[in-house]
Design a protein around this motif. Sequence first.
Motif, PDB file in Angstrom:
ATOM      1  N   ALA A  40      -7.319   4.192  -4.793  1.00 41.40           N
ATOM      2  CA  ALA A  40      -8.380   3.195  -4.617  1.00 41.40           C
ATOM      3  C   ALA A  40      -7.789   1.798  -4.476  1.00 41.40           C
ATOM      4  O   ALA A  40      -8.225   1.019  -3.618  1.00 41.40           O
ATOM      5  N   THR A  41      -6.797   1.461  -5.302  1.00 44.10           N
ATOM      6  CA  THR A  41      -6.170   0.143  -5.205  1.00 44.10           C
ATOM      7  C   THR A  41      -5.332   0.040  -3.937  1.00 44.10           C
ATOM      8  O   THR A  41      -5.354  -0.995  -3.258  1.00 44.10           O
ATOM      9  N   ALA A  42      -4.618   1.098  -3.605  1.00 43.41           N
ATOM     10  CA  ALA A  42      -3.787   1.083  -2.394  1.00 43.41           C
ATOM     11  C   ALA A  42      -4.637   0.801  -1.156  1.00 43.41           C
ATOM     12  O   ALA A  42      -4.269  -0.026  -0.313  1.00 43.41           O
ATOM     13  N   LEU A  43      -5.774   1.474  -1.084  1.00 45.07           N
ATOM     14  CA  LEU A  43      -6.629   1.311   0.093  1.00 45.07           C
ATOM     15  C   LEU A  43      -7.581   0.129  -0.037  1.00 45.07           C
ATOM     16  O   LEU A  43      -7.755  -0.635   0.914  1.00 45.07           O
ATOM     17  N   GLY A  44      -8.178  -0.032  -1.223  1.00 44.12           N
ATOM     18  CA  GLY A  44      -9.196  -1.055  -1.416  1.00 44.12           C
ATOM     19  C   GLY A  44      -8.658  -2.460  -1.570  1.00 44.12           C
ATOM     20  O   GLY A  44      -9.372  -3.430  -1.332  1.00 44.12           O
ATOM     21  N   VAL A  45      -7.407  -2.592  -1.980  1.00 44.61           N
ATOM     22  CA  VAL A  45      -6.811  -3.920  -2.129  1.00 44.61           C
ATOM     23  C   VAL A  45      -5.781  -4.149  -1.025  1.00 44.61           C
ATOM     24  O   VAL A  45      -5.932  -5.031  -0.175  1.00 44.61           O
ATOM     25  N   HIS A  46      -4.716  -3.356  -1.037  1.00 42.47           N
ATOM     26  CA  HIS A  46      -3.588  -3.613  -0.128  1.00 42.47           C
ATOM     27  C   HIS A  46      -3.925  -3.326   1.341  1.00 42.47           C
ATOM     28  O   HIS A  46      -3.690  -4.174   2.212  1.00 42.47           O
ATOM     29  N   MET A  61       0.832  -1.200   0.000  1.00 42.32           N
ATOM     30  CA  MET A  61       0.000   0.000   0.000  1.00 42.32           C
ATOM     31  C   MET A  61       0.870   1.255   0.000  1.00 42.32           C
ATOM     32  O   MET A  61       0.656   2.180  -0.788  1.00 42.32           O
ATOM     33  N   THR A  62       1.864   1.258   0.858  1.00 40.67           N
ATOM     34  CA  THR A  62       2.771   2.407   0.957  1.00 40.67           C
ATOM     35  C   THR A  62       3.523   2.621  -0.349  1.00 40.67           C
ATOM     36  O   THR A  62       3.695   3.761  -0.798  1.00 40.67           O
ATOM     37  N   ASN A  63       3.960   1.540  -0.966  1.00 43.36           N
ATOM     38  CA  ASN A  63       4.668   1.619  -2.245  1.00 43.36           C
ATOM     39  C   ASN A  63       3.785   2.255  -3.317  1.00 43.36           C
ATOM     40  O   ASN A  63       4.224   3.144  -4.056  1.00 43.36           O
ATOM     41  N   VAL A  64       2.540   1.810  -3.407  1.00 44.09           N
ATOM     42  CA  VAL A  64       1.621   2.354  -4.412  1.00 44.09           C
ATOM     43  C   VAL A  64       1.381   3.845  -4.150  1.00 44.09           C
ATOM     44  O   VAL A  64       1.453   4.668  -5.071  1.00 44.09           O
ATOM     45  N   LEU A  65       1.136   4.219  -2.903  1.00 44.53           N
ATOM     46  CA  LEU A  65       0.883   5.624  -2.582  1.00 44.53           C
ATOM     47  C   LEU A  65       2.130   6.484  -2.803  1.00 44.53           C
ATOM     48  O   LEU A  65       2.034   7.601  -3.316  1.00 44.53           O
ATOM     49  N   ALA A  66       3.305   5.968  -2.432  1.00 44.61           N
ATOM     50  CA  ALA A  66       4.552   6.732  -2.578  1.00 44.61           C
ATOM     51  C   ALA A  66       4.912   6.971  -4.041  1.00 44.61           C
ATOM     52  O   ALA A  66       5.617   7.933  -4.353  1.00 44.61           O
ATOM     53  N   HIS A  67       4.448   6.107  -4.934  1.00 42.35           N
ATOM     54  CA  HIS A  67       4.767   6.244  -6.356  1.00 42.35           C
ATOM     55  C   HIS A  67       3.579   6.756  -7.166  1.00 42.35           C
ATOM     56  O   HIS A  67       3.483   6.512  -8.367  1.00 42.35           O
ATOM     57  N   HIS A  68       2.689   7.483  -6.473  1.00 38.27           N
ATOM     58  CA  HIS A  68       1.552   8.155  -7.117  1.00 38.27           C
ATOM     59  C   HIS A  68       0.664   7.194  -7.894  1.00 38.27           C
ATOM     60  O   HIS A  68       0.164   7.524  -8.961  1.00 38.27           O
TER      61      HIS A  68
END
Length: 141
Positions: A102-108, A91-98
Amino acid sequence: MALKKINTVLAAAFVLFILWFGTEYILSPETTAPGYGLPSRPSGDGDGFLIIKGIRDVVLALVLGILLVTGHRRALGWVLLVEALAAYGDMTNVLAHHGSVATALGVHALTATLMVVNGLLMMRETRKAAAASAAPAPQPA
């Protein structure tokens, strides 16, 4: 439904879900990568890095599966709690790389949080057994 049965079903679902997802990354990284949530695939031949994620997920699933099948339920609870860090890391990786929020929160984040809940429920289920084994044995008179 008994807590043990709920815990078993949840843990088995995690094993199967993580095993399936990891296998998809190994067998078909180019089609699975967009579901991770990052804005773009690695340029060039990035499949090797995606396969690493798949291998990690398969190993995480196998560890959970072995503990579930062998009945080491307290250890399974601890491992669920620790392995949730991998999903929070994703989740942090997805958010940190813009990437996709929705995927960061809804999946990870959702997966990680459900793993924490399952781990805590597993710890609650097994706390009486753990307390009993930690208590000193009665001494003969």
